[in-house]
Design an enzyme around this catalytic site. Structure first.
Site, PDB file in Angstrom:
ATOM      1  N   ASP A   1     -28.701  -7.797 117.911  1.00 45.20           N
ATOM      2  CA  ASP A   1     -30.117  -7.929 118.251  1.00 45.20           C
ATOM      3  C   ASP A   1     -30.353  -7.137 119.526  1.00 45.20           C
ATOM      4  O   ASP A   1     -29.458  -6.993 120.356  1.00 45.20           O
ATOM      5  CB  ASP A   1     -30.523  -9.397 118.453  1.00 45.20           C
ATOM      6  CG  ASP A   1     -32.019  -9.625 118.261  1.00 45.20           C
ATOM      7  OD1 ASP A   1     -32.416 -10.197 117.228  1.00 45.20           O
ATOM      8  OD2 ASP A   1     -32.797  -9.196 119.155  1.00 45.20           O
TER       9      ASP A   1
ATOM     10  N   CYS B   1     -40.734  -8.714 106.005  1.00 43.93           N
ATOM     11  CA  CYS B   1     -41.810  -9.664 106.315  1.00 43.93           C
ATOM     12  C   CYS B   1     -43.146  -8.964 106.533  1.00 43.93           C
ATOM     13  O   CYS B   1     -44.046  -9.517 107.156  1.00 43.93           O
ATOM     14  CB  CYS B   1     -41.433 -10.538 107.512  1.00 43.93           C
ATOM     15  SG  CYS B   1     -41.165  -9.608 109.020  1.00 43.93           S
TER      16      CYS B   1
ATOM     17  N   ARG C   1     -30.321 -21.342 104.185  1.00 45.05           N
ATOM     18  CA  ARG C   1     -29.450 -22.179 103.365  1.00 45.05           C
ATOM     19  C   ARG C   1     -28.983 -21.422 102.115  1.00 45.05           C
ATOM     20  O   ARG C   1     -27.801 -21.422 101.772  1.00 45.05           O
ATOM     21  CB  ARG C   1     -30.230 -23.448 102.986  1.00 45.05           C
ATOM     22  CG  ARG C   1     -29.458 -24.488 102.231  1.00 45.05           C
ATOM     23  CD  ARG C   1     -30.203 -25.825 102.202  1.00 45.05           C
ATOM     24  NE  ARG C   1     -31.605 -25.750 101.772  1.00 45.05           N
ATOM     25  CZ  ARG C   1     -32.013 -25.535 100.526  1.00 45.05           C
ATOM     26  NH1 ARG C   1     -31.131 -25.337  99.576  1.00 45.05           N
ATOM     27  NH2 ARG C   1     -33.296 -25.502 100.229  1.00 45.05           N
TER      28      ARG C   1
ATOM     29  N   ASN D   1     -29.726  -1.669 119.673  1.00 46.60           N
ATOM     30  CA  ASN D   1     -30.738  -1.295 118.704  1.00 46.60           C
ATOM     31  C   ASN D   1     -30.018  -1.142 117.357  1.00 46.60           C
ATOM     32  O   ASN D   1     -29.089  -0.342 117.232  1.00 46.60           O
ATOM     33  CB  ASN D   1     -31.373   0.034 119.140  1.00 46.60           C
ATOM     34  CG  ASN D   1     -32.465   0.474 118.181  1.00 46.60           C
ATOM     35  OD1 ASN D   1     -32.355   0.315 116.961  1.00 46.60           O
ATOM     36  ND2 ASN D   1     -33.520   1.022 118.740  1.00 46.60           N
TER      37      ASN D   1
ATOM     38  N   PHE E   1     -30.400  -8.048 113.232  1.00 40.46           N
ATOM     39  CA  PHE E   1     -31.642  -8.692 113.684  1.00 40.46           C
ATOM     40  C   PHE E   1     -31.438 -10.214 113.675  1.00 40.46           C
ATOM     41  O   PHE E   1     -32.172 -10.969 113.035  1.00 40.46           O
ATOM     42  CB  PHE E   1     -32.834  -8.297 112.803  1.00 40.46           C
ATOM     43  CG  PHE E   1     -32.994  -6.809 112.589  1.00 40.46           C
ATOM     44  CD1 PHE E   1     -33.653  -6.026 113.542  1.00 40.46           C
ATOM     45  CD2 PHE E   1     -32.485  -6.182 111.457  1.00 40.46           C
ATOM     46  CE1 PHE E   1     -33.805  -4.652 113.341  1.00 40.46           C
ATOM     47  CE2 PHE E   1     -32.629  -4.818 111.251  1.00 40.46           C
ATOM     48  CZ  PHE E   1     -33.294  -4.045 112.195  1.00 40.46           C
TER      49      PHE E   1
ATOM     50  N   ASP F   1     -32.600  -8.650 108.471  1.00 41.19           N
ATOM     51  CA  ASP F   1     -33.839  -9.434 108.603  1.00 41.19           C
ATOM     52  C   ASP F   1     -34.682  -8.874 109.744  1.00 41.19           C
ATOM     53  O   ASP F   1     -34.878  -9.530 110.769  1.00 41.19           O
ATOM     54  CB  ASP F   1     -33.489 -10.914 108.855  1.00 41.19           C
ATOM     55  CG  ASP F   1     -34.735 -11.791 108.903  1.00 41.19           C
ATOM     56  OD1 ASP F   1     -35.763 -11.408 108.313  1.00 41.19           O
ATOM     57  OD2 ASP F   1     -34.667 -12.864 109.536  1.00 41.19           O
TER      58      ASP F   1
HETATM   59  N1  SAH Z   1     -32.845 -13.376 111.503  1.00 43.22           N
HETATM   60  C1  SAH Z   1     -33.574 -14.163 112.452  1.00 43.22           C
HETATM   61  C2  SAH Z   1     -34.976 -13.688 112.698  1.00 43.22           C
HETATM   62  C3  SAH Z   1     -35.087 -12.229 113.049  1.00 43.22           C
HETATM   63  S1  SAH Z   1     -36.588 -11.779 113.808  1.00 43.22           S
HETATM   64  C4  SAH Z   1     -33.568 -15.631 112.000  1.00 43.22           C
HETATM   65  O1  SAH Z   1     -33.212 -15.894 110.867  1.00 43.22           O
HETATM   66  O2  SAH Z   1     -33.918 -16.485 112.798  1.00 43.22           O
HETATM   67  C5  SAH Z   1     -36.314 -10.131 114.229  1.00 43.22           C
HETATM   68  C6  SAH Z   1     -35.365  -9.893 115.394  1.00 43.22           C
HETATM   69  O3  SAH Z   1     -35.148  -8.485 115.460  1.00 43.22           O
HETATM   70  C7  SAH Z   1     -35.866 -10.298 116.763  1.00 43.22           C
HETATM   71  O4  SAH Z   1     -34.931 -11.160 117.343  1.00 43.22           O
HETATM   72  C8  SAH Z   1     -35.931  -8.977 117.576  1.00 43.22           C
HETATM   73  O5  SAH Z   1     -35.477  -9.134 118.918  1.00 43.22           O
HETATM   74  C9  SAH Z   1     -34.999  -8.102 116.812  1.00 43.22           C
HETATM   75  N2  SAH Z   1     -35.249  -6.658 116.816  1.00 43.22           N
HETATM   76  C10 SAH Z   1     -36.420  -6.011 116.598  1.00 43.22           C
HETATM   77  N3  SAH Z   1     -36.216  -4.676 116.543  1.00 43.22           N
HETATM   78  C11 SAH Z   1     -34.894  -4.453 116.746  1.00 43.22           C
HETATM   79  C12 SAH Z   1     -34.067  -3.300 116.784  1.00 43.22           C
HETATM   80  N4  SAH Z   1     -34.566  -2.076 116.591  1.00 43.22           N
HETATM   81  N5  SAH Z   1     -32.759  -3.473 117.017  1.00 43.22           N
HETATM   82  C13 SAH Z   1     -32.238  -4.711 117.205  1.00 43.22           C
HETATM   83  N6  SAH Z   1     -32.955  -5.828 117.148  1.00 43.22           N
HETATM   84  C14 SAH Z   1     -34.276  -5.717 116.926  1.00 43.22           C
END
Ligand code: SAH
Length: 410
Positions: free
Chosen positions: A258, A353, A218, A286, A236, A313
């Site tokens: 993602d 995190c 938000r 990636n 991400f 994130d």
């Molecule tokens: N932003 C999201 C939560 C992200 S959690 C929200 O607000 O709900 C982290 C995410 O990163 C996961 O979906 C995972 O699949 C992805 N991830 C992890 N390593 C990655 C990488 N190297 N490249 C792309 N995606 C990645």
């Protein structure tokens, strides 16, 4: 409290004084080295009395001789850990969420240590509950826990998501399934800040959704609203927590990245469901590779597309202190690249995190990246985990999510 004092029949544990002080301060974990003496026969998983070296009663906790965490404090009073006990704790946890997240119907109801229930997590997605148990003491009382949850919340279904590897440290096996009520393998739809999301409690990431970002979703969207029709890069994305909030706040386009095609498919479905389908684009990649390719514009070639807002994130880059240097290199790299993709005056919303990277260290990494790409940042917001993941400063492990918003000055 003197209950349990001098009662030779109550099996108990006597702590070393430094450990006793930590327990009095509210820390629930005691390791083997913190135990001075064991009195009586202690069964693994049993509730035992805990005392300091002067036989002062400190409370009761779960004992487990097989775990590195020998003792997990449960109460500072001499209570029976039964269904009524769990009901009371769940009502307290619910009251906390009702106070700090008054409009939410989906949240983490119980966040283990930060709700004084070490080894138990309960997430609530409307009328579906997902539990995760990581201690033997909790596992042995699962029936009481489920009965108490039914009494307090009357859920349609309860799912156990006990497929976490850390269970083996307590001598537990992994298991997953619907344990109360019915769930026809379906996605559970739930509302968050007025948007519809879906959780996949049986097989999704975490217990289905990143509830700990619900306030930040938000807050970041409120900032995105200052860039009308702006372009947003959501790195991400998962199922689109930030992306959908940003689109609703008026972003012209949101590019979601993602590595999981599955979560992006859900994000796409949710965008349609929320009437925002025309704004979102998705790429299964990636993020490290994508940012590298995009931000490295060789001499003479056209400059890369720049964004008004970039959101970072990532998952935790380290679960241990020893891997910290590698993790910091990872955080620096994504910031170096992301900062190159921002317009002057643009906004970077970035999160970390990992419990092992504190806010100061995280900001230092970002500043060092900004220096390398010759950008100057103005900090316009700081973020933390949503209040359904409470922070107890006396239990440092309860604090893990931190974030900042920076405006690119130049
Ligand atoms: N932003 C999201 C939560 C992200 S959690 C929200 O607000 O709900 C982290 C995410 O990163 C996961 O979906 C995972 O699949 C992805 N991830 C992890 N390593 C990655 C990488 N190297 N490249 C792309 N995606 C990645």
């Amino acid at each position: 409290m003197n209950e349990g004092k001098n009662n030779p029949r109550v099996p108990g544990v006597v702590l070393r004084q430094s450990e006793a002080d930590r327990v009095v301060a509210g820390h629930p974990w005691v390791f083997e080295r913190g135990i001075q003496r064991v009195e009586g026969e202690l069964a693994d998983g049993a509730v035992v009395a805990v005392k300091d070296g002067r036989q002062r009663f400190l409370g009761v906790g779960f004992f487990n001789g097989r775990s590195r965490i020998r003792l997990r404090m449960i109460s500072h009073r001499n209570v029976a850990v039964d269904r009524a006990f769990f009901e009371e704790r769940f009502r307290e946890a619910l009251a906390l969420r009702t106070r700090w997240l008054p409009d939410a119907r989906s949240f983490r109801l119980v966040n283990a240590e930060s709700d004084f229930l070490s080894g138990l997590i309960v997430d609530k997605y409307e009328d579906v509950l997902v539990i995760q148990i990581s201690s033997l003491g909790m596992e042995q009382r699962k029936d009481d826990i489920l009965a108490a949850l039914e009494a307090v919340l009357e859920p349609r279904a309860i799912v156990e998501r006990n497929d976490i590897p850390s269970r083996r440290f307590e001598g537990l096996t992994e298991t997953c399934g619907v344990v109360r009520g019915e769930l026809a393998g379906e996605q559970v739809a739930f509302e968050l800040n007025g948007l519809t999301f879906e959780a996949d409690p049986l097989t999704g990431q975490k217990t289905g959704f990143y509830l700990d970002q619900q306030v930040n979703h938000r807050l970041v969207a409120e900032m995105v609203a200052h860039y009308p029709q702006g372009s947003v890069l959501d790195c991400f994305s998962s199922t689109g927590g930030f992306a959908l909030h940003a689109a609703r706040a008026g972003a012209g386009s949101v590019h979601c990245l993602d590595q999981s095609a599955e979560v992006l498919a859900t994000a796409g479905r949710l965008a349609e469901r929320n009437g925002l389908g025309d704004r979102l684009r998705y790429e299964t990649v990636n993020v490290f590779d994508w940012l590298k390719a995009r931000s490295a514009a060789p001499e003479g070639e056209t400059a890369p597309e720049l964004f008004d807002v970039v959101i970072l994130d990532p998952p935790s880059f380290t679960r241990t202190r020893s891997a910290l240097p590698d993790a910091l290199r990872g955080y620096k790299e994504i910031h170096l690249r992301a900062l190159r993709l921002l317009k002057p005056g643009g906004l970077l919303a970035t999160f970390c995190c990992s419990h092992h990277v504190d806010a100061r260290t995280f900001q230092d990494v970002i500043l060092s990246a900004a220096f390398d790409v010759r950008r100057v940042l103005r900090r316009v917001a700081t973020f933390t985990q949503s209040p359904d993941h409470p922070i107890l400063p006396s239990v440092p492990e309860t604090e893990y999510l931190k974030g900042f918003a920076f405006e690119v000055v130049r």
